[in-house]
Design a protein around this motif. Sequence first.
Motif, PDB file in Angstrom:
ATOM      1  N   UNK A  44      12.339  -2.515   5.124  1.00  0.00           N
ATOM      2  CA  UNK A  44      11.721  -3.496   6.008  1.00  0.00           C
ATOM      3  C   UNK A  44      10.853  -2.832   7.071  1.00  0.00           C
ATOM      4  N   UNK A  45      11.289  -1.717   7.615  1.00  0.00           N
ATOM      5  CA  UNK A  45      10.496  -1.053   8.654  1.00  0.00           C
ATOM      6  C   UNK A  45       9.157  -0.555   8.117  1.00  0.00           C
ATOM      7  N   UNK A  46       9.170  -0.079   6.886  1.00  0.00           N
ATOM      8  CA  UNK A  46       7.917   0.373   6.295  1.00  0.00           C
ATOM      9  C   UNK A  46       6.979  -0.805   6.040  1.00  0.00           C
ATOM     10  N   UNK A  47       7.524  -1.936   5.646  1.00  0.00           N
ATOM     11  CA  UNK A  47       6.703  -3.135   5.469  1.00  0.00           C
ATOM     12  C   UNK A  47       6.115  -3.601   6.795  1.00  0.00           C
TER      13      UNK A  47
ATOM     14  N   UNK B 141      -2.412   1.192   3.229  1.00  0.00           N
ATOM     15  CA  UNK B 141      -1.311   0.232   3.222  1.00  0.00           C
ATOM     16  C   UNK B 141      -1.462  -0.754   2.073  1.00  0.00           C
ATOM     17  N   UNK B 142      -2.685  -1.204   1.826  1.00  0.00           N
ATOM     18  CA  UNK B 142      -2.916  -2.107   0.689  1.00  0.00           C
ATOM     19  C   UNK B 142      -2.612  -1.414  -0.636  1.00  0.00           C
ATOM     20  N   UNK B 143      -2.989  -0.145  -0.746  1.00  0.00           N
ATOM     21  CA  UNK B 143      -2.681   0.604  -1.961  1.00  0.00           C
ATOM     22  C   UNK B 143      -1.176   0.784  -2.124  1.00  0.00           C
ATOM     23  N   UNK B 144      -0.490   1.024  -1.018  1.00  0.00           N
ATOM     24  CA  UNK B 144       0.964   1.183  -1.074  1.00  0.00           C
ATOM     25  C   UNK B 144       1.648  -0.123  -1.476  1.00  0.00           C
ATOM     26  N   UNK B 145       1.180  -1.247  -0.959  1.00  0.00           N
ATOM     27  CA  UNK B 145       1.738  -2.544  -1.347  1.00  0.00           C
ATOM     28  C   UNK B 145       1.504  -2.798  -2.831  1.00  0.00           C
ATOM     29  N   UNK B 146       0.331  -2.398  -3.308  1.00  0.00           N
ATOM     30  CA  UNK B 146       0.002  -2.620  -4.721  1.00  0.00           C
ATOM     31  C   UNK B 146       0.866  -1.762  -5.650  1.00  0.00           C
ATOM     32  N   UNK B 147       1.130  -0.516  -5.259  1.00  0.00           N
ATOM     33  CA  UNK B 147       1.910   0.381  -6.120  1.00  0.00           C
ATOM     34  C   UNK B 147       3.405   0.135  -6.019  1.00  0.00           C
ATOM     35  N   UNK B 148       3.876  -0.441  -4.936  1.00  0.00           N
ATOM     36  CA  UNK B 148       5.299  -0.763  -4.813  1.00  0.00           C
ATOM     37  C   UNK B 148       6.132   0.456  -4.442  1.00  0.00           C
ATOM     38  N   UNK B 149       7.341   0.512  -4.969  1.00  0.00           N
ATOM     39  CA  UNK B 149       8.253   1.603  -4.631  1.00  0.00           C
ATOM     40  C   UNK B 149       9.319   1.147  -3.659  1.00  0.00           C
ATOM     41  N   UNK B 150      10.101   2.123  -3.197  1.00  0.00           N
ATOM     42  CA  UNK B 150      11.176   1.841  -2.242  1.00  0.00           C
ATOM     43  C   UNK B 150      10.574   1.621  -0.866  1.00  0.00           C
TER      44      UNK B 150
ATOM     45  N   UNK C 295      -0.041  10.421   2.334  1.00  0.00           N
ATOM     46  CA  UNK C 295      -1.282   9.855   2.868  1.00  0.00           C
ATOM     47  C   UNK C 295      -1.040   8.807   3.949  1.00  0.00           C
ATOM     48  N   UNK C 296      -0.280   7.769   3.627  1.00  0.00           N
ATOM     49  CA  UNK C 296      -0.190   6.623   4.519  1.00  0.00           C
ATOM     50  C   UNK C 296       0.461   6.966   5.850  1.00  0.00           C
ATOM     51  N   UNK C 297       1.630   7.581   5.827  1.00  0.00           N
ATOM     52  CA  UNK C 297       2.353   7.844   7.075  1.00  0.00           C
ATOM     53  C   UNK C 297       1.620   8.822   7.991  1.00  0.00           C
ATOM     54  N   UNK C 298       1.094   9.965   7.489  1.00  0.00           N
ATOM     55  CA  UNK C 298       0.363  10.854   8.417  1.00  0.00           C
ATOM     56  C   UNK C 298      -0.872  10.209   9.035  1.00  0.00           C
ATOM     57  N   UNK C 299      -1.644   9.487   8.225  1.00  0.00           N
ATOM     58  CA  UNK C 299      -2.849   8.856   8.760  1.00  0.00           C
ATOM     59  C   UNK C 299      -2.487   7.718   9.708  1.00  0.00           C
ATOM     60  N   UNK C 300      -1.399   7.013   9.412  1.00  0.00           N
ATOM     61  CA  UNK C 300      -0.963   5.951  10.317  1.00  0.00           C
ATOM     62  C   UNK C 300      -0.564   6.520  11.677  1.00  0.00           C
ATOM     63  N   UNK C 301       0.149   7.635  11.675  1.00  0.00           N
ATOM     64  CA  UNK C 301       0.541   8.247  12.947  1.00  0.00           C
ATOM     65  C   UNK C 301      -0.679   8.722  13.728  1.00  0.00           C
TER      66      UNK C 301
ATOM     67  N   UNK D 276      14.273   9.385   0.476  1.00  0.00           N
ATOM     68  CA  UNK D 276      12.952   9.024   0.959  1.00  0.00           C
ATOM     69  C   UNK D 276      12.622   7.562   0.764  1.00  0.00           C
ATOM     70  N   UNK D 277      11.580   7.125   1.434  1.00  0.00           N
ATOM     71  CA  UNK D 277      11.115   5.752   1.339  1.00  0.00           C
ATOM     72  C   UNK D 277       9.686   5.758   0.820  1.00  0.00           C
ATOM     73  N   UNK D 278       9.307   4.680   0.176  1.00  0.00           N
ATOM     74  CA  UNK D 278       7.947   4.551  -0.305  1.00  0.00           C
ATOM     75  C   UNK D 278       7.698   5.348  -1.568  1.00  0.00           C
ATOM     76  N   UNK D 279       6.445   5.752  -1.759  1.00  0.00           N
ATOM     77  CA  UNK D 279       6.044   6.499  -2.937  1.00  0.00           C
ATOM     78  C   UNK D 279       5.166   7.667  -2.507  1.00  0.00           C
ATOM     79  N   UNK D 280       4.435   8.219  -3.448  1.00  0.00           N
ATOM     80  CA  UNK D 280       3.570   9.352  -3.120  1.00  0.00           C
ATOM     81  C   UNK D 280       2.462   8.972  -2.137  1.00  0.00           C
TER      82      UNK D 280
END
Length: 199
Positions: free
Chosen positions: A120-123, A108-117, A56-62, A47-51
């Motif tokens: 580039x595509x996720x960024x 997205x801001x919360x995801x950038x703040x928490x970090x994780x895997x 949250x982020x990917x479903x709402x983004x879609x 997987x990519x990213x974090x919890x």
Amino acid sequence: MAGAGLGRGLATPLLVINFCLYLIAACFAGWALNRNFDAGIGRGEGGVGNNVTQFFFLPITLIACMVGLASCLAGVHHMRLFRSDSLAAAAATSLIAWLLVLLAMGLACKQIHTGGNRPRRLKVVEALMIILALFELLYLLSLHLGFGRAGHNHTAGTGAGVGMGGVGGHNHQHHTDYGHHTDKKIPVGHVPNPAHPTY
């Protein structure tokens, strides 16, 4: 109608830009979500990213991207007709899309703040959500810019039978005297007898 032309001239390029950005963000977000699904069942590269990303982020983004694409299609319809009724549909869908993009931007801001895997595509998806929050707002404002009286259908007084009720036009009815004029004065309290007419 120079103001209407200015509003259309600003909204059209923003419409094209937003459509491209929404499409790219939806493709990359779908790729990331699919990779997380495969990682959940033990397939793929992990997987990519974090919890925040997965739940949250990917479903709402879609969802935001799909509503954004719908707002672009409504915008194309409005650019073709450029009437007040098409403006209502385009502005409503654009407002909903902008609010969803704002929600995705916050995640997205919360995801950038928490970090994780974060590959580039996720960024890229994170950056697009932040950019789209501004571009969608500009597009929403450009829809109303200089619209003025363009596209309004002035139908006052053109409906069938409008003058009948005195709404769209004045229908002056003169009183008609259906009786015969007579100089014969009838005393007060006297009721004429039909059997003995008074001439």
